[in-house]
Design a protein around this motif. Sequence first.
Motif, short mmCIF file in Angstrom:
data_model
loop_
_atom_site.label_atom_id
_atom_site.label_comp_id
_atom_site.label_asym_id
_atom_site.label_seq_id
_atom_site.Cartn_x
_atom_site.Cartn_y
_atom_site.Cartn_z
N PHE A 140 0.82 -1.21 0.00
CA PHE A 140 0.00 0.00 0.00
C PHE A 140 0.86 1.26 0.00
N ARG A 141 1.98 1.23 0.69
CA ARG A 141 2.88 2.39 0.66
C ARG A 141 3.42 2.61 -0.74
N ALA A 142 3.79 1.52 -1.42
CA ALA A 142 4.40 1.63 -2.74
C ALA A 142 3.41 2.05 -3.81
N THR A 143 2.14 1.73 -3.62
CA THR A 143 1.14 1.96 -4.67
C THR A 143 0.20 3.14 -4.38
N GLY A 144 0.43 3.84 -3.26
CA GLY A 144 -0.49 4.91 -2.92
C GLY A 144 -1.84 4.39 -2.50
N GLN A 145 -1.83 3.30 -1.72
CA GLN A 145 -3.04 2.68 -1.16
C GLN A 145 -3.88 1.91 -2.18
N VAL A 146 -3.27 1.47 -3.26
CA VAL A 146 -3.97 0.64 -4.25
C VAL A 146 -3.67 -0.83 -3.97
#
Length: 201
Positions: free
Chosen positions: A96-102
């Motif tokens: 979630f950190r890497a994807t902006g919560q995606v």
Amino acid sequence: MYARANAAVLTSAEIEQCIKSTILGEVYTTPKPGLVDRHDNGAHHDMNVYTFERSADAITPYLAKMFFEGYFWKRNLQNLFPRIRRTGVLAEKAMFRATGQVNTHKGLIFTMGILSACAGHCYARIRRFDTAEILASASEMTEKALEADFFEMSQRTPVTHGEILFQKYKERGIRGEAQKGFPIIGGNSASSDETVPCHRA
């Protein structure tokens, strides 16, 4: 690079490379109508192939950690599951950190985490990857714990789509597949004697 099915020693770099190659192989498979691939985003508006690449980078170390948690595990397999679940929660947070919560790989973390741990446990014992043993270990490791999950789900208001399907239709989804040792995977897997290629991304 190759994960050598009968090698005496496998390095963490080899395991990570195989895991990442597998994750990226799924998203790079094109075309996949409705899904993210190299051509377009399918039905998704919040993710693309680059989102999946960032996610793969973020979660690979945790999946490798689960492999080695299985590798060094000496106790009952049922007691391994709570441990790798904690690692899985950390993997989800990294995703979630890497994807902006995606949510790109939550389901994959669950499935591949179980199988990575069981593969590590198998390799530590017989120095090769045996598909049937890995899948049987997945069932042994998860059956009771996931049955407890289903009971807990039946006693409260459902939150996720999967929980709604379970309460309404008794559909067990990927948890049920894990309990049975992923029979769909078993029916489509490569021979345990086959070397598994892992190409650099």
